[in-house]
Design a protein around this motif. Structure first.
Motif, mmCIF file in Angstrom:
data_model
loop_
_atom_site.group_PDB
_atom_site.id
_atom_site.type_symbol
_atom_site.label_atom_id
_atom_site.label_comp_id
_atom_site.label_asym_id
_atom_site.label_seq_id
_atom_site.Cartn_x
_atom_site.Cartn_y
_atom_site.Cartn_z
ATOM 1 N N GLN A 103 70.849 70.169 12.044
ATOM 2 C CA GLN A 103 69.468 71.504 12.084
ATOM 3 C C GLN A 103 69.773 71.739 10.862
ATOM 4 N N ASP A 152 73.542 77.241 9.120
ATOM 5 C CA ASP A 152 72.640 77.064 10.424
ATOM 6 C C ASP A 152 71.051 77.950 9.841
ATOM 7 N N TYR A 207 64.744 67.909 17.158
ATOM 8 C CA TYR A 207 65.368 66.445 15.840
ATOM 9 C C TYR A 207 64.481 65.363 16.965
ATOM 10 N N TRP A 243 60.828 67.113 15.956
ATOM 11 C CA TRP A 243 61.567 67.665 14.667
ATOM 12 C C TRP A 243 59.971 67.207 14.152
#
Ligand code: SF4
Ligand code: FES
Length: 387
Positions: free
Chosen positions: A333, A345, A204, A208
């Motif tokens: 996610q 997910d 994240y 990310w």
């Protein structure tokens, strides 16, 4: 900053109102006091738009938030950021939480934990300290942190032990430090850490953005896991070792936050309240302690209701026997990987989008390593307004 893992058992010390039993009770509050931080870790999970969080809650507002959290049933307070030691009122906040009966855990880079500050935090009742470590020695560690922090971390870890606090070391693992696992564990032993969290990077925020460079190979992971397992066996009873498996290499996803709006909540520096620290990236209505009480947000806000329970689930989760085990994985996610937070997910092998994760893993195993130069470091946000 890293996310909080479970700490020692909470010790409720104060009285509080009876919680409403028709709703799940939040046990833990992650208080992200500021996003300011001296470090530039390329895996930081803080938001990319740091400038939007300049107006921080005041000491009085945090006191109100903590009081409402205690009434809601919160017994564990994780003080994080950014770097929480940059808040001049940290001692007062810790003291408030202690008075409310909360177990307090400071999650810190340790920059700013001087002997004087530590003494004051001890006197205010701080229960536990978790220090982040980037690698096992200063050159690699300071390169990853983008700041000469290593020696100060070591000094702070010794200070924590001297003052009698339980010490957790938290190491975010990625391609550039995972091969140093044995040395990292040896360092933890030398520092007499009570607990070590070896947490593979969660992708994240800045992580990310840097995923292609940070994701380790399967060979690296297998070796690291063997070392962690052997150390865990050898050090049983002396040092607790938690090895958090890398999401991308798992068959099923993690039960993120123990389920959406089920056990945890996060308050970020500007007063926004989130079911998880990364939920600011989702296209959902905001909730803020500047406009509503924590209890109203927890029980009634569209943000907290959106993915609570299992009724929102699409197939294959809806009819899956694991739906109450992993709650369909991580909403943030799912959103980052598919553009839709309500999908399964993609880490899950049963997800129709699993190919996205499989392709990233293939890239980490087949492609050339991008090298540390490809990493985009987290910048300093401008210093925020202090209370
Ligand atoms: Fe979990 Fe959904 Fe995958 Fe089942 S299909 S294992 S509930 S993510
Ligand atoms: Fe937001 Fe997992 S990080 S639900």
């Amino acid at each position: 900053m890293t996310s909080p893992g479970p700490t020692s058992a909470p010790r409720p010390r104060g009285s509080r109102h009876a919680p409403d039993e028709t709703f799940p009770r939040p046990l833990g509050l992650l208080a992200e006091l500021t996003y300011a931080c001296p470090l530039h870790c390329p895996y930081c999970s803080n938001p990319l738009n740091l400038g939007d969080y300049r107006e921080e809650l005041t000491t009085a507002q945090w006191h109100r938030v903590l009081t409402e959290a205690a009434e809601l049933g919160v017994v564990q307070l994780h003080l994080s950021g950014g770097e929480p030691l940059l808040r001049r009122d940290l001692v007062e906040i810790v003291h408030s939480a202690g008075e409310l009966g909360m177990y307090t855990n400071l999650i810190t880079s340790a920059i700013g934990l001087s002997p004087r500050r530590a003494d004051r935090l001890r006197a205010a009742g701080l229960d536990h300290v978790q220090i982040s470590i980037q690698a096992s020695e200063s050159t690699a560690s300071d390169r990853i942190a983008g700041f000469p922090a290593f020696q100060r971390k070591i000094a702070a870890a010794r200070l924590v032990k001297r003052l009698g606090w339980p010490l957790t070391l938290n190491v975010v693992l990625h391609r550039y430090n995972i091969d140093r696992m044995a040395d990292i564990l040896a360092l933890a032993e030398r520092l007499d850490a009570d607990r070590v969290e070896l947490a593979n990077t969660q992708y994240y925020g800045w992580a990310w953005r840097n995923r292609a460079a940070l994701l380790p190979s399967r060979r690296q992971l297998e070796r690291a896991e063997r070392i962690a397992r052997a150390a865990r066996d050898r050090l049983t009873g002396r040092m607790e070792i938690i090895y958090v498996l890398p999401d991308y290499y798992s068959t099923y996803p993690k039960p993120c936050m123990g389920g959406w709006a089920r056990r945890q909540l996060t308050v970020v520096p500007n007063g926004d309240v989130l079911p998880c620290p990364a939920a600011h990236s989702l296209p959902l209505p905001r909730a803020s302690v500047r406009e509503n009480s924590l209890s109203q947000i927890w029980t009634r806000s569209p943000l907290f209701q959106r993915f609570r329970g299992t009724a929102w689930m699409p197939e294959p989760c809806r009819s899956c026997p694991r739906r109450e085990i992993d709650f369909g994985g991580c909403r943030c996610q799912a959103f980052l990987l598919t553009g839709d937070a309500a999908r399964t997910d993609p880490v899950c092998v049963l997800s129709p989008d699993h190919g996205i994760v499989a392709a990233a893993v293939r890239g980490a195993n087949e492609g050339e390593s991008l090298g540390e130069d490809a990493l985009d470091p987290r910048p300093h946000p401008h210093r925020v307004q202090q209370p």
